[in-house]
Design a protein around this motif. Structure first.
Motif, mmCIF file in Angstrom:
data_model
loop_
_atom_site.group_PDB
_atom_site.id
_atom_site.type_symbol
_atom_site.label_atom_id
_atom_site.label_comp_id
_atom_site.label_asym_id
_atom_site.label_seq_id
_atom_site.Cartn_x
_atom_site.Cartn_y
_atom_site.Cartn_z
ATOM 1 N N SER A 120 8.593 10.854 -9.697
ATOM 2 C CA SER A 120 7.992 9.793 -8.106
ATOM 3 C C SER A 120 6.564 9.912 -8.222
ATOM 4 O O SER A 120 5.833 10.554 -8.435
ATOM 5 C CB SER A 120 8.161 10.326 -6.832
ATOM 6 O OG SER A 120 8.399 8.891 -6.024
ATOM 7 N N GLN A 121 5.843 8.506 -8.295
ATOM 8 C CA GLN A 121 4.009 7.869 -8.208
ATOM 9 C C GLN A 121 3.946 6.818 -6.814
ATOM 10 O O GLN A 121 4.881 6.096 -6.769
ATOM 11 C CB GLN A 121 4.342 7.463 -9.087
ATOM 12 C CG GLN A 121 4.123 8.071 -10.866
ATOM 13 C CD GLN A 121 3.284 7.576 -11.926
ATOM 14 O OE1 GLN A 121 3.853 6.095 -11.956
ATOM 15 N NE2 GLN A 121 2.330 8.056 -12.409
ATOM 16 N N VAL A 122 3.173 6.789 -6.449
ATOM 17 C CA VAL A 122 2.519 5.762 -5.173
ATOM 18 C C VAL A 122 1.709 5.026 -5.598
ATOM 19 O O VAL A 122 1.230 4.889 -7.593
ATOM 20 C CB VAL A 122 1.795 7.150 -4.527
ATOM 21 C CG1 VAL A 122 2.532 8.262 -3.659
ATOM 22 C CG2 VAL A 122 0.158 7.529 -4.899
ATOM 23 N N LYS A 123 1.187 4.297 -5.581
ATOM 24 C CA LYS A 123 0.779 2.885 -5.727
ATOM 25 C C LYS A 123 -0.404 3.626 -6.774
ATOM 26 O O LYS A 123 -0.705 3.008 -7.920
ATOM 27 C CB LYS A 123 0.112 1.890 -4.601
ATOM 28 C CG LYS A 123 -0.602 0.825 -5.110
ATOM 29 C CD LYS A 123 -1.020 -0.206 -3.980
ATOM 30 C CE LYS A 123 -1.224 -1.517 -4.333
ATOM 31 N NZ LYS A 123 -1.969 -2.240 -3.401
ATOM 32 N N ARG A 147 5.780 2.904 -3.714
ATOM 33 C CA ARG A 147 6.846 3.918 -4.723
ATOM 34 C C ARG A 147 7.553 3.645 -5.548
ATOM 35 O O ARG A 147 8.456 2.961 -5.448
ATOM 36 C CB ARG A 147 6.880 5.417 -3.832
ATOM 37 C CG ARG A 147 7.379 6.319 -3.857
ATOM 38 C CD ARG A 147 7.876 7.482 -3.673
ATOM 39 N NE ARG A 147 7.050 7.841 -2.526
ATOM 40 C CZ ARG A 147 5.285 9.205 -3.190
ATOM 41 N NH1 ARG A 147 5.863 9.593 -3.762
ATOM 42 N NH2 ARG A 147 4.801 9.123 -1.861
ATOM 43 N N ASP A 149 0.967 -0.757 0.123
ATOM 44 C CA ASP A 149 -0.013 -0.006 -0.191
ATOM 45 C C ASP A 149 0.814 0.948 -0.071
ATOM 46 O O ASP A 149 -0.104 2.966 -0.428
ATOM 47 C CB ASP A 149 -0.566 -0.084 0.853
ATOM 48 C CG ASP A 149 -2.049 -0.880 1.272
ATOM 49 O OD1 ASP A 149 -2.187 -1.564 -0.242
ATOM 50 O OD2 ASP A 149 -2.543 -1.279 1.971
ATOM 51 N N ASP A 150 1.835 1.510 -0.197
ATOM 52 C CA ASP A 150 2.880 2.359 0.426
ATOM 53 C C ASP A 150 3.673 2.609 -0.419
ATOM 54 O O ASP A 150 4.365 3.445 -0.524
ATOM 55 C CB ASP A 150 3.244 2.458 1.839
ATOM 56 C CG ASP A 150 4.522 1.110 2.079
ATOM 57 O OD1 ASP A 150 4.333 0.477 1.373
ATOM 58 O OD2 ASP A 150 5.372 0.932 3.304
#
Length: 131
Positions: free
Chosen positions: A55-58, A47, A44-45
């Motif tokens: 940069s991107q999160v899930k 990157r 869930d965390d």
């Protein structure tokens, strides 16, 4: 012929093999745009770091795979090395040659890749991918 190929002369076993298999599974899910599998593999965390300024999160990453903004078609994983911080934290370091359409532009590139893994409830999840 698979769209994910592992080029490596060494053999793996145990946790090393689990991590290599999980990374191959991740690359296959990217190529197949299997967002359910990506959701399962990525923590869930998670990157993604692609460049110093990107940069991107899930959720963002999976969304771009799902809508075709990032459309992967081939992955070659070359000579991966697995490094462990402890029994539940490890990194896969490798050169990876990717073929994809990124925002409509066809690209093929080799990146120095670091995929960071964390084991939760006996299953390895990717927490970060630097590509």
């Amino acid at each position: 012929m698979s769209d994910v190929e592992l080029f490596c002369e060494k053999s793996f076993s145990g946790a090393d093999q689990e991590i290599v298999d999980r990374f191959v599974e991740f690359q296959n899910a990217l190529i197949e745009a299997d967002t359910e599998k990506l959701d399962e593999i990525l923590s869930d965390d998670f990157r993604l770091t692609q460049a110093p300024n990107r940069s991107q999160v899930k959720g963002e990453f999976i969304s771009e795979v799902e809508d075709g903004s990032m459309d992967f078609s081939k992955s070659d994983i070359m000579d991966p090395t697995i490094l462990f911080d402890d029994d539940e934290s490890a990194s896969l370091i490798s050169k990876v040659r990717l073929t994809a359409k990124v925002y409509g532009r066809e690209l093929r590139w080799i990146s120095n890749t670091v995929a960071n893994f964390r084991k939760t409830d006996g299953i390895w999840h990717i927490v970060g991918w630097e590509s």
